[in-house]
Structure formats: C-alpha cells, structure tokens
Design a protein around this motif. Structure first.
Motif, PDB file in Angstrom:
ATOM      1  N   GLU A  18       8.090  -5.017 -26.827  1.00 61.38           N
ATOM      2  CA  GLU A  18       7.274  -3.811 -27.009  1.00 61.38           C
ATOM      3  C   GLU A  18       6.899  -3.626 -28.477  1.00 61.38           C
ATOM      4  O   GLU A  18       5.772  -3.252 -28.803  1.00 61.38           O
ATOM      5  CB  GLU A  18       8.029  -2.578 -26.511  1.00 61.38           C
ATOM      6  CG  GLU A  18       8.172  -2.540 -25.011  1.00 61.38           C
ATOM      7  CD  GLU A  18       9.117  -1.438 -24.534  1.00 61.38           C
ATOM      8  OE1 GLU A  18       9.868  -0.872 -25.364  1.00 61.38           O
ATOM      9  OE2 GLU A  18       9.104  -1.156 -23.331  1.00 61.38           O
ATOM     10  N   GLN A  19       7.847  -3.886 -29.366  1.00 57.48           N
ATOM     11  CA  GLN A  19       7.600  -3.751 -30.808  1.00 57.48           C
ATOM     12  C   GLN A  19       6.530  -4.734 -31.263  1.00 57.48           C
ATOM     13  O   GLN A  19       5.729  -4.434 -32.140  1.00 57.48           O
ATOM     14  CB  GLN A  19       8.897  -3.988 -31.577  1.00 57.48           C
ATOM     15  CG  GLN A  19       8.780  -3.804 -33.069  1.00 57.48           C
ATOM     16  CD  GLN A  19       8.535  -2.368 -33.472  1.00 57.48           C
ATOM     17  OE1 GLN A  19       9.029  -1.447 -32.836  1.00 57.48           O
ATOM     18  NE2 GLN A  19       7.772  -2.166 -34.507  1.00 57.48           N
ATOM     19  N   ALA A  20       6.511  -5.913 -30.663  1.00 58.27           N
ATOM     20  CA  ALA A  20       5.561  -6.956 -31.066  1.00 58.27           C
ATOM     21  C   ALA A  20       4.149  -6.709 -30.552  1.00 58.27           C
ATOM     22  O   ALA A  20       3.185  -7.246 -31.111  1.00 58.27           O
ATOM     23  CB  ALA A  20       6.058  -8.321 -30.588  1.00 58.27           C
ATOM     24  N   THR A  28      -5.558   4.282 -28.260  1.00 57.93           N
ATOM     25  CA  THR A  28      -4.712   4.693 -27.150  1.00 57.93           C
ATOM     26  C   THR A  28      -3.262   4.541 -27.581  1.00 57.93           C
ATOM     27  O   THR A  28      -2.864   3.476 -28.063  1.00 57.93           O
ATOM     28  CB  THR A  28      -4.967   3.809 -25.905  1.00 57.93           C
ATOM     29  OG1 THR A  28      -6.334   3.869 -25.569  1.00 57.93           O
ATOM     30  CG2 THR A  28      -4.110   4.245 -24.737  1.00 57.93           C
ATOM     31  N   PRO A  29      -2.460   5.589 -27.420  1.00 55.81           N
ATOM     32  CA  PRO A  29      -1.067   5.466 -27.848  1.00 55.81           C
ATOM     33  C   PRO A  29      -0.298   4.489 -26.963  1.00 55.81           C
ATOM     34  O   PRO A  29      -0.587   4.357 -25.773  1.00 55.81           O
ATOM     35  CB  PRO A  29      -0.512   6.889 -27.693  1.00 55.81           C
ATOM     36  CG  PRO A  29      -1.426   7.560 -26.735  1.00 55.81           C
ATOM     37  CD  PRO A  29      -2.761   6.893 -26.869  1.00 55.81           C
ATOM     38  N   LEU A  30       0.649   3.794 -27.585  1.00 50.55           N
ATOM     39  CA  LEU A  30       1.494   2.891 -26.822  1.00 50.55           C
ATOM     40  C   LEU A  30       2.457   3.707 -25.975  1.00 50.55           C
ATOM     41  O   LEU A  30       2.815   4.822 -26.322  1.00 50.55           O
ATOM     42  CB  LEU A  30       2.267   1.965 -27.763  1.00 50.55           C
ATOM     43  CG  LEU A  30       1.438   0.904 -28.481  1.00 50.55           C
ATOM     44  CD1 LEU A  30       2.295   0.170 -29.497  1.00 50.55           C
ATOM     45  CD2 LEU A  30       0.850  -0.080 -27.497  1.00 50.55           C
ATOM     46  N   GLY A  31       2.883   3.138 -24.885  1.00 47.37           N
ATOM     47  CA  GLY A  31       3.837   3.785 -23.990  1.00 47.37           C
ATOM     48  C   GLY A  31       3.657   3.241 -22.585  1.00 47.37           C
ATOM     49  O   GLY A  31       2.541   3.054 -22.123  1.00 47.37           O
ATOM     50  N   GLY A  32       4.761   2.951 -21.921  1.00 46.25           N
ATOM     51  CA  GLY A  32       4.701   2.437 -20.560  1.00 46.25           C
ATOM     52  C   GLY A  32       4.308   0.974 -20.456  1.00 46.25           C
ATOM     53  O   GLY A  32       3.895   0.521 -19.389  1.00 46.25           O
ATOM     54  N   GLU A  33       4.446   0.251 -21.548  1.00 45.27           N
ATOM     55  CA  GLU A  33       4.004  -1.155 -21.537  1.00 45.27           C
ATOM     56  C   GLU A  33       4.761  -2.001 -20.528  1.00 45.27           C
ATOM     57  O   GLU A  33       4.177  -2.883 -19.899  1.00 45.27           O
ATOM     58  CB  GLU A  33       4.141  -1.785 -22.931  1.00 45.27           C
ATOM     59  CG  GLU A  33       3.051  -1.389 -23.878  1.00 45.27           C
ATOM     60  CD  GLU A  33       3.184   0.053 -24.359  1.00 45.27           C
ATOM     61  OE1 GLU A  33       2.138   0.641 -24.647  1.00 45.27           O
ATOM     62  OE2 GLU A  33       4.300   0.583 -24.428  1.00 45.27           O
ATOM     63  N   ARG A  34       6.057  -1.743 -20.364  1.00 48.14           N
ATOM     64  CA  ARG A  34       6.831  -2.547 -19.413  1.00 48.14           C
ATOM     65  C   ARG A  34       6.218  -2.461 -18.024  1.00 48.14           C
ATOM     66  O   ARG A  34       6.005  -3.470 -17.364  1.00 48.14           O
ATOM     67  CB  ARG A  34       8.273  -2.058 -19.337  1.00 48.14           C
ATOM     68  CG  ARG A  34       9.103  -2.466 -20.508  1.00 48.14           C
ATOM     69  CD  ARG A  34      10.515  -2.005 -20.299  1.00 48.14           C
ATOM     70  NE  ARG A  34      10.911  -1.273 -21.495  1.00 48.14           N
ATOM     71  CZ  ARG A  34      11.999  -0.558 -21.613  1.00 48.14           C
ATOM     72  NH1 ARG A  34      12.805  -0.436 -20.594  1.00 48.14           N
ATOM     73  NH2 ARG A  34      12.289   0.046 -22.734  1.00 48.14           N
ATOM     74  N   THR A  35       5.944  -1.255 -17.592  1.00 46.08           N
ATOM     75  CA  THR A  35       5.384  -1.066 -16.254  1.00 46.08           C
ATOM     76  C   THR A  35       4.016  -1.715 -16.146  1.00 46.08           C
ATOM     77  O   THR A  35       3.710  -2.393 -15.164  1.00 46.08           O
ATOM     78  CB  THR A  35       5.317   0.432 -15.909  1.00 46.08           C
ATOM     79  OG1 THR A  35       6.628   0.986 -15.999  1.00 46.08           O
ATOM     80  CG2 THR A  35       4.760   0.667 -14.525  1.00 46.08           C
ATOM     81  N   VAL A  36       3.192  -1.527 -17.157  1.00 42.36           N
ATOM     82  CA  VAL A  36       1.848  -2.110 -17.135  1.00 42.36           C
ATOM     83  C   VAL A  36       1.922  -3.629 -17.070  1.00 42.36           C
ATOM     84  O   VAL A  36       1.196  -4.263 -16.299  1.00 42.36           O
ATOM     85  CB  VAL A  36       1.016  -1.640 -18.362  1.00 42.36           C
ATOM     86  CG1 VAL A  36      -0.287  -2.411 -18.465  1.00 42.36           C
ATOM     87  CG2 VAL A  36       0.752  -0.144 -18.280  1.00 42.36           C
ATOM     88  N   VAL A  37       2.815  -4.227 -17.835  1.00 47.11           N
ATOM     89  CA  VAL A  37       2.950  -5.689 -17.831  1.00 47.11           C
ATOM     90  C   VAL A  37       3.438  -6.177 -16.468  1.00 47.11           C
ATOM     91  O   VAL A  37       2.934  -7.176 -15.943  1.00 47.11           O
ATOM     92  CB  VAL A  37       3.892  -6.160 -18.967  1.00 47.11           C
ATOM     93  CG1 VAL A  37       4.280  -7.614 -18.804  1.00 47.11           C
ATOM     94  CG2 VAL A  37       3.236  -5.936 -20.326  1.00 47.11           C
ATOM     95  N   SER A  66      -0.093   3.091  -9.676  1.00 46.76           N
ATOM     96  CA  SER A  66      -1.449   3.657  -9.752  1.00 46.76           C
ATOM     97  C   SER A  66      -1.841   3.956 -11.193  1.00 46.76           C
ATOM     98  O   SER A  66      -2.964   3.659 -11.614  1.00 46.76           O
ATOM     99  CB  SER A  66      -1.530   4.939  -8.917  1.00 46.76           C
ATOM    100  OG  SER A  66      -1.398   4.654  -7.557  1.00 46.76           O
ATOM    101  N   GLY A  67      -0.928   4.534 -11.954  1.00 48.79           N
ATOM    102  CA  GLY A  67      -1.211   4.828 -13.364  1.00 48.79           C
ATOM    103  C   GLY A  67      -1.448   3.569 -14.168  1.00 48.79           C
ATOM    104  O   GLY A  67      -2.355   3.506 -15.008  1.00 48.79           O
ATOM    105  N   SER A  68      -0.649   2.541 -13.918  1.00 50.07           N
ATOM    106  CA  SER A  68      -0.818   1.272 -14.626  1.00 50.07           C
ATOM    107  C   SER A  68      -2.132   0.607 -14.256  1.00 50.07           C
ATOM    108  O   SER A  68      -2.829   0.060 -15.118  1.00 50.07           O
ATOM    109  CB  SER A  68       0.353   0.329 -14.308  1.00 50.07           C
ATOM    110  OG  SER A  68       1.558   0.851 -14.802  1.00 50.07           O
TER     111      SER A  68
END
Length: 152
Positions: A18-20, A28-37, A66-68
């Motif tokens: 996530e840091q990378a 767009t602010p970062l957040g929820g990257e794990r789910t999106v990936v 749905s959000g992702s």
C-alpha cells in the motif's frame, strides 16, 4: 515459521504494498486499495463476471465489491455491459486499453517502500529481501489459494 507469523508477515507485506502504490494523479485519496486489488484481480481472471460472483469467490461483502467496481470503472480499468440473459445485471471485464493509472501502478516497484520498512540496512540486505519477495511472488501467486480451499 508459525501460522501467526505468516499472518503477521502478510499484514506487513500488505502495508508495504500500500505504501508503494503511487497516489492517483486526479487527487483521489488513497484508501481501500486491498479490496480494490482483490476485486480487480478476480475480474481480470474471470471476464464476464458479476458483482455477486466476485463477492462469492473472494469472500468480500457485496457492498465492498460494488464500491471497488465503481472505482475501477471510474478510472477505466474495468468495463461493464448488460448481461443478455438478465439486463439488470452487469457483466464485468478488464478494459483491454491500458489506462495511465494501470500503466503507472504496473511499473512502480516496491524497492523504496521495502527500504523504508527495513530502516537501517545495507544494499545487500535490501537486495536479499527483494530477492526473497520475488521468490515468494513466483511460488505463492493468487492462483495458489485455490489449492487451499476445499472446493479448489
């Protein structure tokens, strides 16, 4: 290594990943990257899938999927079309066109994030850890998880 140590290592690796990740250029602010990936990977592996099918395969709540999907569609990584058998459902697939965001993420390395996580280290230490990560990545792909599931 114990199961607890692997779980904690997995959490640490997710945080480094996530840091990378580079921040989106649109602000767009970062957040929820794990789910999106996770959602993106599932859609890319299963073209013509639906939100409900992604939720079932990944174990994620349908609302999170749905959000992702909405995020992935907004940046152009995922496309959708009505299901010809049920026009209320959307079939999801990878956008065949490589978007600027996908190109940026695909070419970003974790080297700096790993170096920061290691703190005081020698170049040899960094090379050793990056090599170990490459080896793990070759052997423990998302597809290997299917061998852990009773239905896989």
């Amino acid at each position: 290594m114990t199961p607890v140590e692997i779980i904690l290592l997995g959490r640490t690796l997710m945080k480094i990943g996530e840091q990378a990740l580079p921040a989106p250029e649109d602000g767009t602010p970062l957040g929820g990257e794990r789910t999106v990936v996770i959602v993106m990977s599932d859609i890319f592996e299963n073209p013509g899938t639906t939100v409900g099918e992604v939720a079932r395969r990944t174990g994620l709540p349908q609302s999170a999927v749905s959000g992702s999907v909405a995020r992935l569609r907004s940046v152009g990584s995922v496309i959708s079309e009505p299901d010809p058998r049920d026009r209320r459902r959307q079939l999801l697939a990878r956008n065949p066109d490589l978007t600027a965001r996908r190109r940026t993420v695909a070419t970003t390395t974790v080297d700096e994030a790993v170096a920061a996580a290691l703190g005081q280290h020698t170049p040899t230490d960094l090379t050793t850890v990056l090599s170990a990560l490459e080896t793990l990545g070759e052997w423990l792909t998302p597809q290997t998880l299917t061998r852990l599931r009773p239905d896989g």
